[in-house]
Design a protein around this motif. Structure first.
Motif, PDB file in Angstrom:
ATOM      1  N   ASN A  14      -0.518 -17.235  -6.564  1.00 55.75           N
ATOM      2  CA  ASN A  14      -0.117 -16.415  -6.706  1.00 55.75           C
ATOM      3  C   ASN A  14      -0.298 -14.899  -6.247  1.00 55.75           C
ATOM      4  O   ASN A  14       1.042 -14.221  -5.743  1.00 55.75           O
ATOM      5  CB  ASN A  14      -0.610 -15.991  -8.563  1.00 55.75           C
ATOM      6  N   ARG A  15      -0.990 -14.983  -5.879  1.00 54.80           N
ATOM      7  CA  ARG A  15      -1.121 -13.382  -4.729  1.00 54.80           C
ATOM      8  C   ARG A  15      -0.826 -13.418  -3.775  1.00 54.80           C
ATOM      9  O   ARG A  15      -0.038 -12.873  -3.223  1.00 54.80           O
ATOM     10  CB  ARG A  15      -2.804 -13.326  -5.438  1.00 54.80           C
ATOM     11  N   PHE A  16      -1.003 -14.390  -3.134  1.00 60.49           N
ATOM     12  CA  PHE A  16      -0.649 -14.877  -1.496  1.00 60.49           C
ATOM     13  C   PHE A  16       1.699 -15.114  -1.715  1.00 60.49           C
ATOM     14  O   PHE A  16       1.675 -15.016  -0.587  1.00 60.49           O
ATOM     15  CB  PHE A  16      -1.475 -15.891  -1.062  1.00 60.49           C
ATOM     16  N   THR A  17       1.452 -15.594  -2.366  1.00 63.43           N
ATOM     17  CA  THR A  17       2.968 -16.491  -2.357  1.00 63.43           C
ATOM     18  C   THR A  17       3.722 -14.816  -2.819  1.00 63.43           C
ATOM     19  O   THR A  17       4.577 -14.859  -2.138  1.00 63.43           O
ATOM     20  CB  THR A  17       3.219 -17.695  -3.372  1.00 63.43           C
ATOM     21  N   LYS A  18       3.033 -14.328  -3.317  1.00 63.77           N
ATOM     22  CA  LYS A  18       3.883 -12.781  -4.219  1.00 63.77           C
ATOM     23  C   LYS A  18       4.027 -11.824  -3.069  1.00 63.77           C
ATOM     24  O   LYS A  18       5.207 -11.302  -2.662  1.00 63.77           O
ATOM     25  CB  LYS A  18       3.605 -12.403  -4.938  1.00 63.77           C
ATOM     26  N   ALA A  19       3.051 -11.742  -2.911  1.00 65.48           N
ATOM     27  CA  ALA A  19       3.022 -10.584  -0.974  1.00 65.48           C
ATOM     28  C   ALA A  19       3.326 -11.886  -0.353  1.00 65.48           C
ATOM     29  O   ALA A  19       4.056 -10.526   0.372  1.00 65.48           O
ATOM     30  CB  ALA A  19       0.849 -10.700  -0.738  1.00 65.48           C
ATOM     31  N   ALA A  20       3.625 -12.375   0.214  1.00 64.73           N
ATOM     32  CA  ALA A  20       4.566 -13.065   1.130  1.00 64.73           C
ATOM     33  C   ALA A  20       6.124 -12.651   1.467  1.00 64.73           C
ATOM     34  O   ALA A  20       6.577 -12.187   2.608  1.00 64.73           O
ATOM     35  CB  ALA A  20       3.941 -14.400   1.436  1.00 64.73           C
ATOM     36  N   LEU A  21       6.317 -12.851  -0.488  1.00 66.48           N
ATOM     37  CA  LEU A  21       7.626 -12.521  -0.598  1.00 66.48           C
ATOM     38  C   LEU A  21       7.860 -10.888  -0.315  1.00 66.48           C
ATOM     39  O   LEU A  21       9.022 -10.244   0.355  1.00 66.48           O
ATOM     40  CB  LEU A  21       8.139 -12.919  -1.455  1.00 66.48           C
ATOM     41  N   GLU A  22       6.637 -10.200  -0.808  1.00 73.74           N
ATOM     42  CA  GLU A  22       7.397  -8.584  -0.791  1.00 73.74           C
ATOM     43  C   GLU A  22       7.089  -8.156   0.620  1.00 73.74           C
ATOM     44  O   GLU A  22       7.449  -7.112   1.251  1.00 73.74           O
ATOM     45  CB  GLU A  22       5.720  -8.356  -1.433  1.00 73.74           C
ATOM     46  N   TYR A  23       6.396  -8.898   1.279  1.00 71.20           N
ATOM     47  CA  TYR A  23       5.565  -8.059   3.013  1.00 71.20           C
ATOM     48  C   TYR A  23       7.645  -9.113   3.006  1.00 71.20           C
ATOM     49  O   TYR A  23       7.710  -7.703   4.628  1.00 71.20           O
ATOM     50  CB  TYR A  23       4.819  -8.943   4.084  1.00 71.20           C
ATOM     51  N   GLN A  24       7.760 -10.210   3.351  1.00 65.59           N
ATOM     52  CA  GLN A  24       8.770 -10.405   3.904  1.00 65.59           C
ATOM     53  C   GLN A  24       9.409  -9.409   3.762  1.00 65.59           C
ATOM     54  O   GLN A  24      10.823  -8.959   4.668  1.00 65.59           O
ATOM     55  CB  GLN A  24       9.496 -11.617   3.666  1.00 65.59           C
ATOM     56  N   TYR A  54       4.832 -25.496   5.290  1.00 63.03           N
ATOM     57  CA  TYR A  54       5.625 -25.536   5.763  1.00 63.03           C
ATOM     58  C   TYR A  54       6.657 -25.855   4.646  1.00 63.03           C
ATOM     59  O   TYR A  54       8.257 -25.548   4.160  1.00 63.03           O
ATOM     60  CB  TYR A  54       6.202 -26.162   7.161  1.00 63.03           C
ATOM     61  N   ASP A  55       6.306 -26.806   3.840  1.00 64.99           N
ATOM     62  CA  ASP A  55       7.503 -27.134   2.823  1.00 64.99           C
ATOM     63  C   ASP A  55       7.456 -25.771   1.549  1.00 64.99           C
ATOM     64  O   ASP A  55       8.244 -25.742   1.149  1.00 64.99           O
ATOM     65  CB  ASP A  55       6.872 -28.280   1.832  1.00 64.99           C
ATOM     66  N   LEU A  56       6.654 -25.318   1.259  1.00 63.63           N
ATOM     67  CA  LEU A  56       6.582 -24.198   0.283  1.00 63.63           C
ATOM     68  C   LEU A  56       7.341 -22.823   1.475  1.00 63.63           C
ATOM     69  O   LEU A  56       8.043 -22.230   0.912  1.00 63.63           O
ATOM     70  CB  LEU A  56       4.320 -23.509   0.175  1.00 63.63           C
ATOM     71  N   GLY A  57       6.814 -22.516   2.390  1.00 67.01           N
ATOM     72  CA  GLY A  57       7.739 -21.746   3.865  1.00 67.01           C
ATOM     73  C   GLY A  57       8.994 -22.024   3.585  1.00 67.01           C
ATOM     74  O   GLY A  57       9.922 -20.896   3.361  1.00 67.01           O
ATOM     75  N   THR A  58       9.705 -22.807   3.837  1.00 70.87           N
ATOM     76  CA  THR A  58      11.226 -22.921   4.195  1.00 70.87           C
ATOM     77  C   THR A  58      11.670 -23.341   2.674  1.00 70.87           C
ATOM     78  O   THR A  58      12.886 -23.136   1.810  1.00 70.87           O
ATOM     79  CB  THR A  58      10.921 -24.694   4.156  1.00 70.87           C
ATOM     80  N   LYS A  59      11.151 -22.986   1.386  1.00 73.24           N
ATOM     81  CA  LYS A  59      11.731 -23.008   0.302  1.00 73.24           C
ATOM     82  C   LYS A  59      11.601 -21.851  -0.666  1.00 73.24           C
ATOM     83  O   LYS A  59      12.514 -21.411  -0.773  1.00 73.24           O
ATOM     84  CB  LYS A  59      11.121 -24.229  -0.807  1.00 73.24           C
ATOM     85  N   LEU A  60      10.305 -21.144  -0.682  1.00 67.94           N
ATOM     86  CA  LEU A  60      10.110 -20.037  -0.677  1.00 67.94           C
ATOM     87  C   LEU A  60      10.089 -18.753   0.140  1.00 67.94           C
ATOM     88  O   LEU A  60      11.083 -18.131  -0.463  1.00 67.94           O
ATOM     89  CB  LEU A  60       8.324 -19.607  -1.273  1.00 67.94           C
ATOM     90  N   LEU A  61      10.469 -18.500   1.386  1.00 69.15           N
ATOM     91  CA  LEU A  61      10.976 -18.442   2.127  1.00 69.15           C
ATOM     92  C   LEU A  61      11.767 -17.789   2.728  1.00 69.15           C
ATOM     93  O   LEU A  61      12.573 -16.894   3.251  1.00 69.15           O
ATOM     94  CB  LEU A  61      10.157 -17.941   3.394  1.00 69.15           C
ATOM     95  N   LYS A  62      12.731 -19.576   3.057  1.00 67.51           N
ATOM     96  CA  LYS A  62      14.156 -19.622   2.984  1.00 67.51           C
ATOM     97  C   LYS A  62      14.717 -19.199   4.559  1.00 67.51           C
ATOM     98  O   LYS A  62      15.301 -19.233   4.897  1.00 67.51           O
ATOM     99  CB  LYS A  62      15.184 -18.954   2.157  1.00 67.51           C
ATOM    100  N   VAL A  63      12.877 -20.127   4.713  1.00 68.52           N
ATOM    101  CA  VAL A  63      13.632 -20.072   7.176  1.00 68.52           C
ATOM    102  C   VAL A  63      12.951 -21.649   6.914  1.00 68.52           C
ATOM    103  O   VAL A  63      11.953 -22.251   6.690  1.00 68.52           O
ATOM    104  CB  VAL A  63      12.025 -18.588   7.143  1.00 68.52           C
TER     105      VAL A  63
END
Length: 202
Positions: A14-24, A54-63
């Motif tokens: 939860n911490r790192f996915t939330k942070a990844a979105l915020e930093y994006q 990669y599955d996470l990144g493409t779906k969560l960050l849309k890249v």
């Protein structure tokens, strides 16, 4: 104990996915890339039901998957997990993600060499860094080819000298078929050894 480990992993996910979105959103690519790197190395993406980072990144960050791969590779090679900056950062500045991306083909030590020599600086454009990296890798390849050629040269010289001596000897043994047969066996063996050596080097 198992539930405790599971809860810890879920919290880190939860911490790192939330942070990844915020930093994006903040366009802080270095820190976002580091978040993805942690998610990959600890396999925290499994806590979210994803099959890979990669599955996470493409779906969560849309890249794209390739972009996620670049983020992770740059983070693994060039980013400091403690500071969120590159390993080359000084009080005078730091490299941007795009600059680091152009150094991706280099080993960490090779990139450090280009930085230490001043060939690549914080003010270098991504295009300039790309050219410097290509030139550096080309030089390394040329040096490796020369070292290989130098190491095999004595074998080539010896074979050529043997072949010349063989031809002279073959002409001087006359009609002695047993000697000719023995000499041919020697030549066949030398050719096999020479060709095998050549195959191993090429």
């Amino acid at each position: 104990m198992e539930n405790s480990v599971s809860a810890t992993r879920q919290n880190r996910y939860n911490r790192f996915t939330k942070a990844a979105l915020e930093y994006q959103k903040k366009k802080d690519i270095h820190r976002m890339a580091l978040c993805l790197y942690v998610l990959q190395t600890e396999k925290l993406y499994l806590e979210g039901g994803y099959t890979s980072v990669y599955d996470l990144g493409t779906k969560l960050l849309k890249v794209a998957k390739g972009t996620i791969s670049n983020y992770v590779n740059v983070a693994k090679k060039f980013l400091d997990t403690d500071t969120g900056k590159s390993i080359f950062a000084t009080d005078k500045g730091d490299f941007s993600y795009l600059q680091l991306l152009e150094m991706k083909k280099l080993k960490k030590e090779e990139a450090q060499e280009l930085v230490n020599s001043g060939t690549v600086t914080f003010s270098s454009t991504a295009q300039e860094i790309k050219g410097a990296v290509a030139s550096y890798l080309g030089q390394i390849k040329a040096e490796q080819e020369k070292a290989k050629e130098d190491s095999i040269k004595p074998i080539k010289d010896a074979y050529e000298a043997f072949n010349k001596s063989y031809n002279e000897l073959y002409k001087n043994i006359g009609e002695d078929d047993s000697c000719k047969e023995l000499l041919q066996q020697i030549m066949d063996s030398v050719v096999v050894l020479y060709n095998e050596n050549d195959r191993l080097w090429n």
